[in-house]
Design a protein around this motif. Structure first.
Motif, PDB file in Angstrom:
ATOM      1  N   THR A   1      63.575   8.669  55.898  1.00  0.00           N
ATOM      2  CA  THR A   1      64.072   7.989  57.101  1.00  0.00           C
ATOM      3  C   THR A   1      64.988   8.879  57.935  1.00  0.00           C
ATOM      4  OG1 THR A   1      65.906   7.029  55.842  1.00  0.00           O
ATOM      5  CG2 THR A   1      63.920   5.674  56.114  1.00  0.00           C
TER       6      THR A   1
ATOM      7  N   ALA B   1      63.921   1.962  57.259  1.00  0.00           N
ATOM      8  CA  ALA B   1      62.728   1.656  58.058  1.00  0.00           C
ATOM      9  C   ALA B   1      62.355   2.882  58.868  1.00  0.00           C
ATOM     10  CB  ALA B   1      62.999   0.469  58.977  1.00  0.00           C
ATOM     11  N   ARG B   2      61.081   3.013  59.103  1.00  0.00           N
ATOM     12  CA  ARG B   2      60.616   4.103  59.971  1.00  0.00           C
ATOM     13  C   ARG B   2      59.262   3.745  60.551  1.00  0.00           C
ATOM     14  NH1 ARG B   2      59.448  10.347  58.299  1.00  0.00           N
ATOM     15  NH2 ARG B   2      57.729  10.381  59.791  1.00  0.00           N
TER      16      ARG B   2
ATOM     17  N   LYS C   1      55.245  -0.002  61.320  1.00  0.00           N
ATOM     18  CA  LYS C   1      56.633   0.039  60.868  1.00  0.00           C
ATOM     19  C   LYS C   1      56.665  -0.116  59.353  1.00  0.00           C
ATOM     20  CE  LYS C   1      61.177  -2.045  61.590  1.00  0.00           C
ATOM     21  NZ  LYS C   1      61.970  -2.988  62.403  1.00  0.00           N
TER      22      LYS C   1
ATOM     23  N   GLN D   1      58.900  -0.955  56.361  1.00  0.00           N
ATOM     24  CA  GLN D   1      60.181  -1.567  55.969  1.00  0.00           C
ATOM     25  C   GLN D   1      60.327  -1.313  54.476  1.00  0.00           C
ATOM     26  OE1 GLN D   1      60.698  -5.883  54.940  1.00  0.00           O
ATOM     27  NE2 GLN D   1      61.464  -5.964  57.027  1.00  0.00           N
TER      28      GLN D   1
ATOM     29  N   MET E   1      68.156 -12.666  61.686  1.00  0.00           N
ATOM     30  CA  MET E   1      67.380 -11.521  61.222  1.00  0.00           C
ATOM     31  C   MET E   1      66.772 -11.776  59.845  1.00  0.00           C
ATOM     32  SD  MET E   1      68.463  -7.562  60.680  1.00  0.00           S
ATOM     33  CE  MET E   1      69.785  -8.072  59.631  1.00  0.00           C
TER      34      MET E   1
ATOM     35  N   ALA F   1      74.929  -5.759  57.435  1.00  0.00           N
ATOM     36  CA  ALA F   1      74.067  -5.203  58.478  1.00  0.00           C
ATOM     37  C   ALA F   1      74.931  -4.477  59.491  1.00  0.00           C
ATOM     38  CB  ALA F   1      73.276  -6.311  59.168  1.00  0.00           C
ATOM     39  N   SER F   2      74.364  -3.447  60.081  1.00  0.00           N
ATOM     40  CA  SER F   2      75.082  -2.764  61.160  1.00  0.00           C
ATOM     41  C   SER F   2      74.582  -3.316  62.490  1.00  0.00           C
ATOM     42  CB  SER F   2      74.868  -1.250  61.084  1.00  0.00           C
ATOM     43  OG  SER F   2      73.529  -0.929  61.372  1.00  0.00           O
TER      44      SER F   2
ATOM     45  N   LYS G   1      71.274  -4.486  68.749  1.00  0.00           N
ATOM     46  CA  LYS G   1      70.423  -3.927  67.704  1.00  0.00           C
ATOM     47  C   LYS G   1      71.093  -4.168  66.360  1.00  0.00           C
ATOM     48  CE  LYS G   1      68.032   0.324  66.433  1.00  0.00           C
ATOM     49  NZ  LYS G   1      67.932   1.780  66.660  1.00  0.00           N
TER      50      LYS G   1
ATOM     51  N   ILE H   1      70.637  -3.960  62.183  1.00  0.00           N
ATOM     52  CA  ILE H   1      69.836  -3.357  61.107  1.00  0.00           C
ATOM     53  C   ILE H   1      70.387  -3.814  59.766  1.00  0.00           C
ATOM     54  CG2 ILE H   1      69.106  -1.188  60.038  1.00  0.00           C
ATOM     55  CD1 ILE H   1      69.497   0.149  62.784  1.00  0.00           C
TER      56      ILE H   1
ATOM     57  N   LYS I   1      71.258  -3.550  56.175  1.00  0.00           N
ATOM     58  CA  LYS I   1      71.514  -2.371  55.348  1.00  0.00           C
ATOM     59  C   LYS I   1      71.399  -2.665  53.860  1.00  0.00           C
ATOM     60  CE  LYS I   1      72.551   0.830  58.397  1.00  0.00           C
ATOM     61  NZ  LYS I   1      71.734   2.034  58.513  1.00  0.00           N
TER      62      LYS I   1
END
Lengths: 212, 342
Positions: free
Chosen positions: A27, A45-46, A56, A58, B60, B118-119, B138, B140, B142
């Motif tokens: 990543t 994720a990438r 994607k 995950q 999320m 999460a960030s 945004k 994400i 973590k």
């Protein structure tokens, strides 16, 4: 970012084999020699491209140490791919593969693609598990196999991407029901409308075919 | 690096209309309507209004992309990660925050057993419109941590800083974002207390038998679950008694919740008149990190043994929102907190 598909991966294997390092290399393209023990799950994720489609990945990096694997087995649910990792310099991590595999097969869907990874291939002088042994194990259990080095990044991209290619091929062949989220595949927003058109006619070219 | 918080909160107090419905516990809806205290269709869920329920993190993890713990509520807030210096120093730019939340792996657990981290990267000028998809920050995810491997403490009550330590000695100092009202920190304090002491409706009741531990005590093999099926069976049997007990105690607990929510309102009005006062000695005790027991070994959670409320496969609904669970019980402590904070 829009994607055609989302594939859920899970990385499993004994503690210290380099699961988190593989994820970080994939990543972030960096290697961190000292890494905290993973407890619970850490995520990465990438986006990758296969057959011109954005996919994607995950990735769920799980705890290898048994003590920290609380509720980890439930994380297998809905994984499309698994990276089963051992350390080529530690024979015991290879010996435990059967147990990991049983665990994975018991708690995941039967179509999950499993990539066997012999990590730390840069440590050739300390090798305890021959490459041929890894290949034989993979052949015997129907897995894909690669040796990698999270440190040098050798084969890391390939390991993740080849797993995705295998999943993608299964989608194309209609093996995966992409409408069943338990298979660890989700259709991205850009394909959702297209897929709705093909509802009830999944698999094959319909599944892979998009609007663009 | 100094944080410059947005001037306006990112949630919309009193404007978010959420129908609170207990689909699995229909009698609760009827009960609420009967009481007439929280008309479900007219007033928003107070947790949503405060930005601690159905927030970014919840959206999320419940989204199709993760679809995690879909039936469990999430209690969450935004924090700024700080480090100790002469004063507390922000580690990241003001546009970065950490969403911290707790939830339950299965909805019928009386208390949360999962920590979510999460960030969040905020864009400028979006504070009041985060819930519009095109403007969402945004976020994400973590980490997911079983709460049994986490120690949560109130580090600095005045600065609203929590100290989060994992069993692997990773330590985070998290300051509640300034946009959150004071009551939100109170709920985190309550959570800390509950995690340390439990609730009267949890497994302190000897009638609830814990027969299954998520972490096998014998860890010879990576999987080590030879008796998994049998244990699951036992867990499902005990979950019946848990359900029954929860139902028995429901009325009492809900009474406490509503009383507490009323108390919260009083607290809010009192907070508006807040004046600066010196901390008394008891406050210093509460805010000082040294005053909090901190062992160097890993025994603070009876490491790797069964959590007080942790079960793998109990079935059944969680009747209360998480906020309500936090609000419930131990009113004397709430009084104490209010007394100390104003």
């Amino acid at each position: 970012m829009a994607y055609a598909y989302l594939f859920k991966y899970i990385i499993i294997g004994d503690t210290g084999v380099g699961k988190s390092c593989l994820l970080l290399q994939f990543t972030d393209k960096r290697f961190q020699p000292v890494h905290d023990l993973t407890i619970g799950v850490e995520f990465g994720a990438r986006m990758i491209t296969i057959d011109g489609k954005q996919i994607k990945l995950q990735i769920w990096d799980t705890a290898g140490q048994e003590s920290f694997r609380s509720i980890t087995r439930s994380y297998y649910r809905g994984a499309a791919g698994a990276l089963l990792v051992y350390d080529i310099t530690r024979r015991d991590t290879f010996n435990h593969l059967t147990t990991w595999l049983e665990d994975a097969r018991q708690h995941s869907n039967s179509n999950m693609v499993i990539m066997l990874i012999g990590n730390k291939s840069d440590l050739e002088s300390r090798r305890e598990v021959k490459k041929e042994e890894g290949e034989a194990f993979a052949r015997e259990h129907g897995l894909i196999f690669m040796e990698t080095s999270a440190k040098t990044a050798s084969n890391v991209e390939e390991a993740f991407i080849n797993t995705a290619k295998e999943i993608y091929e299964k989608i194309q062949e209609g093996v995966f029901d992409i409408n069943n989220e338990a298979n660890g595949i989700k259709i991205g927003p850009q394909h959702a409308a297209t897929n709705a058109t093909h509802a009830g006619n999944q698999g094959g070219q319909q599944a892979g075919g998009g609007c663009c | 690096m100094s944080s410059v918080p947005p001037s306006k909160p990112w949630w919309k107090p009193k404007t978010v209309k959420v129908k609170r419905s207990y689909s699995s516990f229909p009698f609760l809806n009827a009960w609420e309507e009967f009481r007439g205290l929280l008309p479900v269709d007219r007033e928003p869920n107070p947790g949503v209004g405060l930005g601690v329920e159905e927030g970014l993190l919840c959206q999320m993890v419940h989204s199709p992309e993760f679809n995690l713990f879909p039936d469990s509520v999430v209690f969450e807030s935004n924090f700024v990660q700080v480090k100790k210096g002469r004063n507390w120093i922000d580690i990241y730019k003001a546009s970065y925050t950490m969403a911290l939340g707790v939830t339950s792996s299965v909805p019928c657990l009386p208390l949360p057993n999962i920590l979510l981290m999460a960030s969040v990267k905020w864009r400028q000028g979006q504070s009041q419109t985060w819930n519009r998809p095109s403007m969402a920050p945004k976020i994400i995810l973590k980490r997911i941590l079983p709460l049994k491997f986490v120690e949560l403490q109130v580090c600095d009550q005045l600065q609203r800083i929590l100290r989060l330590r994992t069993v692997t000695e990773k330590i985070y100092y998290l300051r509640l974002h300034s946009d959150h009202p004071e009551i939100v920190f109170y709920f985190w304090v309550r959570l800390v207390q509950i995690l340390q002491q439990g609730l009267s409706i949890t497994t302190k009741d000897p009638r609830i038998l814990i027969t299954h531990c998520l972490v096998p005590k014998n860890s010879c093999s990576p999987s080590g679950d030879s008796q998994l099926v049998q244990e699951k069976l036992q867990a499902s049997q005990t979950s019946d008694s848990l359900m029954q007990l929860m139902a028995n105690e429901e009325s009492e607990t809900l009474s406490q919740i509503f009383a507490d929510l009323h108390q919260r309102n009083r607290f809010s009005s009192r907070s508006s008149k807040k004046t600066e006062t010196k901390k008394d000695s008891s406050e210093k005790d509460a805010s000082s990190e040294d005053s909090i027991p901190c062992t160097r070994d890993l025994s603070w959670r009876e490491s790797f043994t069964c959590g007080e409320w942790e079960r793998e496969n109990p079935s059944g609904p969680q009747p209360l929102s998480l906020l309500s669970t936090l609000a419930a019980s131990t009113r004397p402590q709430l009084t104490l907190f209010i007394g100390n904070s104003i």
